[in-house]
Design a protein around this motif. Structure first.
Motif, mmCIF file in Angstrom:
data_model
loop_
_atom_site.group_PDB
_atom_site.id
_atom_site.type_symbol
_atom_site.label_atom_id
_atom_site.label_comp_id
_atom_site.label_asym_id
_atom_site.label_seq_id
_atom_site.Cartn_x
_atom_site.Cartn_y
_atom_site.Cartn_z
ATOM 1 N N PRO A 36 0.809 -1.226 0.000
ATOM 2 C CA PRO A 36 0.000 0.000 0.000
ATOM 3 C C PRO A 36 0.840 1.274 0.000
ATOM 4 O O PRO A 36 0.371 2.329 -0.413
ATOM 5 C CB PRO A 36 -0.823 -0.102 1.293
ATOM 6 N N LEU A 37 2.086 1.167 0.408
ATOM 7 C CA LEU A 37 2.933 2.363 0.470
ATOM 8 C C LEU A 37 3.277 2.897 -0.917
ATOM 9 O O LEU A 37 3.443 4.092 -1.107
ATOM 10 C CB LEU A 37 4.232 2.054 1.219
ATOM 11 N N CYS A 38 3.396 1.997 -1.895
ATOM 12 C CA CYS A 38 3.824 2.439 -3.222
ATOM 13 C C CYS A 38 2.855 2.026 -4.321
ATOM 14 O O CYS A 38 2.961 2.497 -5.444
ATOM 15 C CB CYS A 38 5.191 1.846 -3.536
ATOM 16 N N GLY A 39 1.933 1.098 -3.996
ATOM 17 C CA GLY A 39 0.973 0.657 -4.999
ATOM 18 C C GLY A 39 1.435 -0.512 -5.850
ATOM 19 O O GLY A 39 0.713 -0.954 -6.730
ATOM 20 N N ASP A 40 2.640 -1.016 -5.598
ATOM 21 C CA ASP A 40 3.094 -2.187 -6.357
ATOM 22 C C ASP A 40 2.249 -3.402 -5.992
ATOM 23 O O ASP A 40 1.775 -3.511 -4.867
ATOM 24 C CB ASP A 40 4.558 -2.494 -6.042
ATOM 25 N N GLU A 41 2.101 -4.298 -6.967
ATOM 26 C CA GLU A 41 1.260 -5.454 -6.688
ATOM 27 C C GLU A 41 1.747 -6.700 -7.398
ATOM 28 O O GLU A 41 2.350 -6.622 -8.466
ATOM 29 C CB GLU A 41 -0.181 -5.174 -7.089
ATOM 30 N N ILE A 42 1.496 -7.848 -6.768
ATOM 31 C CA ILE A 42 1.810 -9.099 -7.432
ATOM 32 C C ILE A 42 0.746 -10.152 -7.131
ATOM 33 O O ILE A 42 0.092 -10.103 -6.089
ATOM 34 C CB ILE A 42 3.225 -9.637 -7.080
ATOM 35 N N THR A 43 0.582 -11.038 -8.097
ATOM 36 C CA THR A 43 -0.309 -12.178 -7.911
ATOM 37 C C THR A 43 0.535 -13.434 -8.040
ATOM 38 O O THR A 43 1.299 -13.564 -9.001
ATOM 39 C CB THR A 43 -1.412 -12.201 -8.997
ATOM 40 N N ILE A 44 0.423 -14.309 -7.065
ATOM 41 C CA ILE A 44 1.137 -15.589 -7.133
ATOM 42 C C ILE A 44 0.117 -16.695 -7.326
ATOM 43 O O ILE A 44 -0.912 -16.726 -6.647
ATOM 44 C CB ILE A 44 1.963 -15.838 -5.852
ATOM 45 N N GLN A 45 0.382 -17.565 -8.287
ATOM 46 C CA GLN A 45 -0.486 -18.717 -8.532
ATOM 47 C C GLN A 45 0.318 -19.995 -8.330
ATOM 48 O O GLN A 45 1.489 -20.059 -8.736
ATOM 49 C CB GLN A 45 -0.992 -18.699 -9.970
ATOM 50 N N LEU A 46 -0.342 -20.977 -7.736
ATOM 51 C CA LEU A 46 0.362 -22.240 -7.438
ATOM 52 C C LEU A 46 -0.471 -23.419 -7.893
ATOM 53 O O LEU A 46 -1.705 -23.343 -7.917
ATOM 54 C CB LEU A 46 0.535 -22.402 -5.921
ATOM 55 N N ILE A 47 0.223 -24.502 -8.198
ATOM 56 C CA ILE A 47 -0.453 -25.801 -8.273
ATOM 57 C C ILE A 47 0.153 -26.644 -7.166
ATOM 58 O O ILE A 47 1.372 -26.909 -7.162
ATOM 59 C CB ILE A 47 -0.290 -26.464 -9.648
ATOM 60 N N PRO A 100 22.552 -6.317 0.323
ATOM 61 C CA PRO A 100 21.975 -5.679 1.509
ATOM 62 C C PRO A 100 20.711 -4.916 1.124
ATOM 63 O O PRO A 100 20.688 -4.238 0.100
ATOM 64 C CB PRO A 100 23.064 -4.707 1.991
ATOM 65 N N ILE A 101 19.663 -5.090 1.915
ATOM 66 C CA ILE A 101 18.391 -4.412 1.648
ATOM 67 C C ILE A 101 18.168 -3.414 2.783
ATOM 68 O O ILE A 101 18.144 -3.802 3.946
ATOM 69 C CB ILE A 101 17.223 -5.434 1.634
ATOM 70 N N SER A 102 17.993 -2.159 2.429
ATOM 71 C CA SER A 102 17.802 -1.149 3.476
ATOM 72 C C SER A 102 16.418 -1.342 4.095
ATOM 73 O O SER A 102 15.513 -1.875 3.436
ATOM 74 C CB SER A 102 17.922 0.246 2.881
ATOM 75 N N PRO A 103 16.249 -0.914 5.351
ATOM 76 C CA PRO A 103 14.957 -1.121 6.019
ATOM 77 C C PRO A 103 13.785 -0.599 5.195
ATOM 78 O O PRO A 103 12.724 -1.214 5.166
ATOM 79 C CB PRO A 103 15.085 -0.338 7.327
ATOM 80 N N ILE A 104 14.005 0.474 4.466
ATOM 81 C CA ILE A 104 12.911 1.065 3.690
ATOM 82 C C ILE A 104 12.512 0.188 2.498
ATOM 83 O O ILE A 104 11.368 0.196 2.056
ATOM 84 C CB ILE A 104 13.306 2.498 3.268
ATOM 85 N N ARG A 105 13.464 -0.622 1.999
ATOM 86 C CA ARG A 105 13.164 -1.511 0.863
ATOM 87 C C ARG A 105 12.731 -2.901 1.312
ATOM 88 O O ARG A 105 12.414 -3.750 0.489
ATOM 89 C CB ARG A 105 14.377 -1.660 -0.061
ATOM 90 N N LEU A 106 12.762 -3.142 2.630
ATOM 91 C CA LEU A 106 12.427 -4.474 3.125
ATOM 92 C C LEU A 106 11.018 -4.895 2.710
ATOM 93 O O LEU A 106 10.784 -6.044 2.341
ATOM 94 C CB LEU A 106 12.568 -4.481 4.653
ATOM 95 N N LYS A 107 10.083 -3.954 2.750
ATOM 96 C CA LYS A 107 8.696 -4.238 2.337
ATOM 97 C C LYS A 107 8.658 -4.742 0.898
ATOM 98 O O LYS A 107 7.854 -5.607 0.556
ATOM 99 C CB LYS A 107 7.866 -2.953 2.432
ATOM 100 N N CYS A 108 9.513 -4.154 0.042
ATOM 101 C CA CYS A 108 9.577 -4.561 -1.368
ATOM 102 C C CYS A 108 10.034 -6.012 -1.455
ATOM 103 O O CYS A 108 9.464 -6.808 -2.201
ATOM 104 C CB CYS A 108 10.578 -3.706 -2.136
#
Ligand code: FES
Length: 122
Positions: A36-47, A100-108
């Protein structure tokens, strides 16, 4: 080239050419997640068959880190047991990313894991 910049290149490459990108014809499980912070979205599908991931695809729009982490994660979980997936944590994602992932990018980086976890709850 340092190993960090090598992995950075790898992340950018996965962003441009994501692995397992697309849609499955007959998924048993799927979930749409968003940041929700940036509006990025993904859909994961599995079998899932006999408690194992036999196929996985994802689709979405996002930053390099969110798309690369979904690429790496979907590769990582093929043939994996559902119980093992439930126990995957932030540290597993960071290990897969190798940079290394900065705390701000951790959500990503964690968007794909959160979405995956929700998809197997169903
Ligand atoms: Fe949106 Fe990274 S900027 S998930």
């Amino acid at each position: 080239m340092t190993s960090h910049s090598m992995y950075k290149e790898h992340i950018l490459d996965l962003y441009k050419n994501p692995r397992n990108f697309g849609e499955l014809a007959n998924p048993t499980n799927s979930h749409h997640g968003n940041n929700p912070l940036c509006g990025d979205e993904i859909t994961i599908q599995l079998i899932i068959k006999d408690d194992k991931i036999v196929d996985v695809k994802f689709k979405g729009v996002g930053c390099a880190i969110s798309i690369a982490s979904a690429s790496l994660l979907t590769d990582h979980i093929k043939n994996m047991n559902v119980e093992t997936i439930k126990n995957l944590t932030k540290d597993d994602i960071l290990d897969l990313m190798h940079i290394p992932i900065s705390p701000i990018r951790l959500k990503c980086a964690l968007l794909s894991l959160e979405t995956l976890h929700k998809s197997i709850e169903k």
